[in-house]
Design a protein around this motif. Structure first.
Motif, PDB file in Angstrom:
ATOM      1  N   ASN A 153      -2.009 -13.146  -0.509  1.00 23.47           N
ATOM      2  CA  ASN A 153      -3.121 -12.217  -0.703  1.00 23.47           C
ATOM      3  C   ASN A 153      -3.192 -11.193   0.422  1.00 23.47           C
ATOM      4  O   ASN A 153      -3.491 -10.022   0.202  1.00 23.47           O
ATOM      5  CB  ASN A 153      -4.437 -12.983  -0.793  1.00 23.47           C
ATOM      6  N   ALA A 154      -2.942 -11.646   1.651  1.00 22.25           N
ATOM      7  CA  ALA A 154      -2.947 -10.725   2.791  1.00 22.25           C
ATOM      8  C   ALA A 154      -1.798  -9.736   2.711  1.00 22.25           C
ATOM      9  O   ALA A 154      -1.905  -8.597   3.174  1.00 22.25           O
ATOM     10  CB  ALA A 154      -2.882 -11.503   4.097  1.00 22.25           C
ATOM     11  N   LEU A 155      -0.677 -10.164   2.098  1.00 21.30           N
ATOM     12  CA  LEU A 155       0.494  -9.302   1.983  1.00 21.30           C
ATOM     13  C   LEU A 155       0.454  -8.426   0.742  1.00 21.30           C
ATOM     14  O   LEU A 155       1.265  -7.520   0.594  1.00 21.30           O
ATOM     15  CB  LEU A 155       1.768 -10.161   1.951  1.00 21.30           C
ATOM     16  N   ARG A 156      -0.504  -8.681  -0.140  1.00 21.39           N
ATOM     17  CA  ARG A 156      -0.557  -7.947  -1.405  1.00 21.39           C
ATOM     18  C   ARG A 156      -0.723  -6.456  -1.158  1.00 21.39           C
ATOM     19  O   ARG A 156      -0.111  -5.632  -1.845  1.00 21.39           O
ATOM     20  CB  ARG A 156      -1.703  -8.474  -2.253  1.00 21.39           C
ATOM     21  N   ASP A 157      -1.555  -6.107  -0.224  1.00 19.49           N
ATOM     22  CA  ASP A 157      -1.768  -4.693   0.099  1.00 19.49           C
ATOM     23  C   ASP A 157      -1.735  -4.549   1.625  1.00 19.49           C
ATOM     24  O   ASP A 157      -2.763  -4.633   2.289  1.00 19.49           O
ATOM     25  CB  ASP A 157      -3.105  -4.203  -0.449  1.00 19.49           C
ATOM     26  N   PRO A 158      -0.540  -4.343   2.207  1.00 16.89           N
ATOM     27  CA  PRO A 158      -0.431  -4.252   3.673  1.00 16.89           C
ATOM     28  C   PRO A 158      -1.298  -3.145   4.271  1.00 16.89           C
ATOM     29  O   PRO A 158      -1.794  -3.272   5.385  1.00 16.89           O
ATOM     30  CB  PRO A 158       1.059  -3.971   3.900  1.00 16.89           C
ATOM     31  N   PRO A 205       0.550  -1.075   8.932  1.00 15.76           N
ATOM     32  CA  PRO A 205       0.926  -1.501   7.574  1.00 15.76           C
ATOM     33  C   PRO A 205       2.378  -1.962   7.465  1.00 15.76           C
ATOM     34  O   PRO A 205       2.688  -2.856   6.676  1.00 15.76           O
ATOM     35  CB  PRO A 205       0.684  -0.242   6.730  1.00 15.76           C
ATOM     36  N   LEU A 206       3.267  -1.365   8.262  1.00 12.96           N
ATOM     37  CA  LEU A 206       4.671  -1.767   8.229  1.00 12.96           C
ATOM     38  C   LEU A 206       4.896  -3.061   8.993  1.00 12.96           C
ATOM     39  O   LEU A 206       5.783  -3.853   8.635  1.00 12.96           O
ATOM     40  CB  LEU A 206       5.540  -0.646   8.824  1.00 12.96           C
ATOM     41  N   LEU A 207       4.119  -3.278  10.056  1.00 11.78           N
ATOM     42  CA  LEU A 207       4.257  -4.501  10.838  1.00 11.78           C
ATOM     43  C   LEU A 207       3.556  -5.686  10.186  1.00 11.78           C
ATOM     44  O   LEU A 207       3.844  -6.846  10.526  1.00 11.78           O
ATOM     45  CB  LEU A 207       3.676  -4.287  12.241  1.00 11.78           C
ATOM     46  N   ALA A 208       2.648  -5.403   9.267  1.00  7.35           N
ATOM     47  CA  ALA A 208       1.864  -6.484   8.663  1.00  7.35           C
ATOM     48  C   ALA A 208       2.756  -7.487   7.961  1.00  7.35           C
ATOM     49  O   ALA A 208       2.549  -8.707   8.064  1.00  7.35           O
ATOM     50  CB  ALA A 208       0.838  -5.905   7.694  1.00  7.35           C
ATOM     51  N   VAL A 209       3.765  -7.019   7.224  1.00  2.08           N
ATOM     52  CA  VAL A 209       4.605  -7.932   6.435  1.00  2.08           C
ATOM     53  C   VAL A 209       5.358  -8.923   7.326  1.00  2.08           C
ATOM     54  O   VAL A 209       5.227 -10.143   7.155  1.00  2.08           O
ATOM     55  CB  VAL A 209       5.571  -7.136   5.541  1.00  2.08           C
ATOM     56  N   PRO A 210       6.161  -8.456   8.318  1.00  3.41           N
ATOM     57  CA  PRO A 210       6.881  -9.447   9.138  1.00  3.41           C
ATOM     58  C   PRO A 210       5.965 -10.329   9.978  1.00  3.41           C
ATOM     59  O   PRO A 210       6.217 -11.529  10.132  1.00  3.41           O
ATOM     60  CB  PRO A 210       7.787  -8.579  10.021  1.00  3.41           C
TER      61      PRO A 210
END
Length: 853
Positions: free
Chosen positions: A488-493, A461-466
């Motif tokens: 949309n993919a970043l809305r809820d990591p 979940p933390l790596l999803a954003v970068p």
């Protein structure tokens, strides 16, 4: 709360069906494997019982231990047969002269030579009616002299034999040629499962497998009502205790069934491994599904709390849903498992290794396993979401959206994930200096890989954003739909990471196995011919067979052959272990074997002197000039051998080199050789040369002639199971990932109904909506694939160090084609998974969607 749970399952059945399918796959593999195991074991027991039907007791000879001197003559003769027939309770006594024979087919190629244990031979022993009841004739007549034989109908069909053909065969050593005069029928399970049967006349079989006038066994049938154990006791009293023994037919049937079951036990390992991986990956889908369901029902759960439901009741409600879901998945998985069990025998059987036919046997274990695995895994995976549901306070009912995780929760996740990453990565990095694949190192490697996978899942979940922002530059090229897909993919990591978890695990497994498999395959290719100076290797097919002593001279005289060096192979017991020793002639071996000596040389090799590989020398703590205590083959006395040299590990030379005279004298097959290394003029390799070498070996079915390339190909073929495993894991991971992404996108579309309606209202067409959903799916798949590839490649690099320590030729080699295939399959999974949710989103009416509450 049970009624509430049932209502919730029925209300969300469309969303939970993907979870049912994921659990169903794992349960199906577990149940299918267990049913297959029980059914095949029952079929083997039935076949073995049929082999020994009517046999109450079998009398077999006792052999003197190796090295005990000259054996006494066999006790099983016609006189003993007569005595046994007169024992009270005996209905009949039937002698047998059985052994093993390997045949060439009509095309000159060895027939089913890879299954020496089931290539049987027997004597045709007619009864009072002139027929042999164990080998009834189907065609032709029984063999009557030393130049004739009969075979079973299966062998005749496989070998392309017809009555009157000359058949080439070998029992051990010289090649024999006999005319086929009859075809018989047999129900021996070893033959019907892919073996062969050759039947000789009585005198010939006795000369080949016992001695003139002697038998290899005597089968005794009992009169009705006679107890086998008591009869065996009466018979034992008549036998010379040092030369014969009596065994009951039931004990023999059990022993044979156990043996054949052991030979095929490996068939059960791969399906069970698929089951474990399927359940492991599927558990992420279950967690994700229940997490999303709980998130969607936040207000409902809060209202339950507000009207008096306790936290424990909320937990029980969610777990009851999991139980109901698990029961459905278990039932479906059990039914699918029966289908898997019914097709496994056909998939695992080969012409050389056919599994026995028999009905499916469904015992209590598969049923219990279906319920335990299906319900147990589902409940365990739903436990965390249930705890989250219990924490929902009544005030949450006033909120309209899910609250993001607090900064403290994110920091705790980051710290835990980083600690797991450091522990797993550090453990793997510590293995880079390993010198061997010891049990401790293998356990550390497995622990490190497990910690690495868990760390990736915790940090996802933390790596999803970068990561998604980085990959979003590619989707951004599709315009506004690409930007919306990224957001949309970043809305809820957390949801994105949970959806990608299945791909992370499966991609990491497949990528790691692919790299290790490719690197090991290339190393085996190099190792197969390492240390081999010869152009051809002529070898016996089994360690307990020998090459005709005259073959070495005939090979040396073959046109084009420069050097032919016979190698006597056996075992040597030293330092508490069993090693392979090669008996060589130092004068001839230099031309056909490449040895790199660390110390000493072969110059002084002779009787009482040996050379050791570097690994054995290190384990024994000796070097050139030292001494070791050892005994070769059947020799029962330990002797002090002087170590004349230590050479780098060499697959051609083996672990120990000794004097050929010592090995031929003390080996289990005295005065024989098991390999002939051939050097040709100008290193020429051609079909003509190979045919000449085969002719020099008498075209014996027990002998193989291989050039260097054939050795390399044979080594590469040993990776077939690993490749099957790799692609099987990829298929399982793809299917479960597909289900997970479909589930997530379907719920995401339901959550964003009004948002999609607004997009339609401001001008986005249906194609744009479909493109947005597809790009979001591909973005999630790309994130999981990238993270999985990174973890898999790192794990393969670290674990490969173990192989590098044990295999000098090992070096990391990336299989670019396979890795590209993994990426394409994962991205294609994203595209396919979005098909149904994208179509549903595009079909929404703008006005109805905006009015959705």
């Amino acid at each position: 709360m049970l009624r509430t749970a049932l209502r919730n399952v029925l209300a969300n059945k469309a969303r939970l069906v993907m979870t049912v399918l994921a659990v169903c796959l794992g349960v199906a593999f577990v149940c299918g494997t267990l049913v297959f195991a029980e059914s095949s074991a029952a079929a083997y027991r039935a076949a073995a019982s049929k082999d020994f039907a009517g046999i109450a007791v079998t009398v077999t000879p006792k052999y003197a231990p190796p090295g005990a001197g000259e054996e006494a003559p066999g006790a099983l003769d016609d006189a003993l047969v007569g005595k046994l027939a007169e024992v009270p309770g005996v209905a009949a006594a039937r002698p047998a002269a059985d052994g093993s024979a390997t045949l060439n087919g009509a095309d000159g190629r060895p027939l089913r030579a890879g299954r020496a244990w089931s290539n049987l031979a027997a004597a045709y022993l007619p009864g009072e009616d002139g027929n042999d009841s164990r080998h009834p004739l189907v065609e032709g007549r029984a063999p009557r002299g030393g130049g004739e034989l009969a075979v079973d109908s299966g062998t005749a069909a496989a070998g392309g034999f017809e009555i009157g053909d000359m058949v080439t065969l070998a029992t051990d050593g010289p090649v024999l040629k006999k005319r086929l005069v009859g075809i018989v029928k047999t129900e021996d399970s070893r033959v019907t499962a892919g073996g062969t049967l050759a039947v000789f006349d009585k005198a010939t079989a006795q000369a080949l497998y016992a001695s003139p006038g002697r038998y290899t066994s005597i089968d005794v049938s009992a009169e009705p009502g006679t107890d086998e154990v008591e009869l065996a006791g009466r018979i034992s009293a008549l036998l010379p205790a040092d030369r014969a023994e009596a065994v009951t037919g039931a004990a023999q049937a059990t022993q044979q069934a156990t043996y054949t079951d052991t030979l095929t036990r490996g068939h059960q390992k791969m399906p069970m491994l698929f089951a474990g991986v399927s359940l492991f990956i599927g558990s992420f889908l279950i967690v994700n599904t229940f997490t999303m369901v709980v998130s969607r029902r936040t207000r409902e759960i809060a209202l339950l709390r507000a009207i008096g439901a306790s936290r424990r009741q909320v937990v029980r409600c969610v777990l009851w849903e999991a139980v109901l879901l698990g029961l459905v998945a278990s039932a479906a998985g059990f039914a699918l498992g029966l289908g898997i069990a019914s097709v496994l025998p056909g998939l695992l059987s080969t012409p050389q290794d056919a599994l026995p036919d028999g009905p499916l046997v469904i015992g209590p274990l598969p049923v219990v396993a279906a319920l335990g695995v299906g319900v147990g895994i589902t409940v365990l995976a739903a436990w965390l979401p249930s705890r989250k549901a219990a924490k929902v306070a009544p005030i949450e009912a006033l909120r309209t959206s899910e609250q993001p995780p607090t900064a403290t929760a994110s920091r705790v996740r980051g710290v835990v994930g980083l600690l797991l990453l450091l522990a797993g990565g550090g453990l793997l990095v510590s293995l880079t200096g390993a010198k061997d694949a010891s049990e401790e190192n293998l356990q550390n490697a497995m622990s490190g890989c497990a910690l690495l996978v868990v760390a990736m899942i915790v940090l996802a979940p933390l790596l999803a954003v970068p990561v998604i922002r980085l990959t979003g530059r590619l989707t951004g090229r599709f315009g506004i739909t690409g930007h919306l897909a990224r957001e949309n993919a970043l809305r809820d990591p957390r949801r994105t990471a949970a959806t990608a978890s299945a791909l992370i695990v499966s991609t990491a497994l497949v990528a790691g196995l692919a790299v290790i498999g490719n690197s090991t395959g290339q190393a085996l290719d190099r190792q197969a011919a390492a240390g081999l100076g010869a152009d051809y290797v002529i070898g016996s097919r089994g360690g307990m067979t020998a090459i005709d002593p005259g073959t070495e001279k005939r090979v040396a005289g073959t046109p084009g052959v420069k050097t032919a060096a016979g190698i006597a192979d056996s075992t040597v017991f030293t330092g508490g272990g069993v090693r392979r020793i090669a008996g060589i002639d130092p004068a001839a071996v230099g031309d056909v074997m490449r040895l790199d000596f660390v110390s000493g040389s072969l110059k002084d090799l002779g009787p009482g002197r040996i050379a050791l590989s570097a690994t054995v020398a290190r384990e024994q703590g000796v070097s050139a000039g030292g001494q070791v205590k050892a005994r070769i083959g059947r020799n029962q006395e330990f002797t002090r051998y002087t170590v004349v040299g230590v050479y780098e590990d060499n697959p051609t030379a083996g672990e120990v080199l000794g004097s050929r005279a010592d090995v031929r004298r003390d080996g289990f097959l005295p005065d024989s050789v098991q390999r002939i290394l051939v050097r040709t003029d100008g290193a020429a390799v051609s079909k003509t040369t190979e045919d000449g070498l085969r002719a020099a070996a008498g075209n014996s079915p027990l002998v193989q002639v291989k050039d260097r390339q054939a050795l390399v190909d044979e080594a590469a073929g040993s990776l077939a199971d690993l490749l099957t495993l790799m692609y099987g894991l990829l298929a399982i991971g793809t299917v479960i990932s597909l289900l997970g992404i479909v589930n997530t996108l379907a719920m995401s579309v339901a959550d964003r109904t009004r948002e999609i309606g607004v997009l339609r209202a401001v001008g986005m067409d249906r194609a744009g909506i479909r493109r947005m959903i597809r790009l979001e799916s591909v973005t999630v798949a790309a994130f999981g694939t990238l993270l999985g590839l990174t973890g898999g490649l790192f794990g393969a690099w670290a674990v490969g160090s173990l192989t590098n320590g044990a295999m000098k030729e090992y070096s990391l080699a990336l299989p670019w084609g396979t890795l590209l295939l993994v990426c394409l399959v994962s991205l294609t999974t994203g595209v396919l998974a979005a098909a149904v949710p994208a179509r549903r989103a595009a079909s929404l009416s703008p006005l109805e969607a905006v009015a959705e509450r």
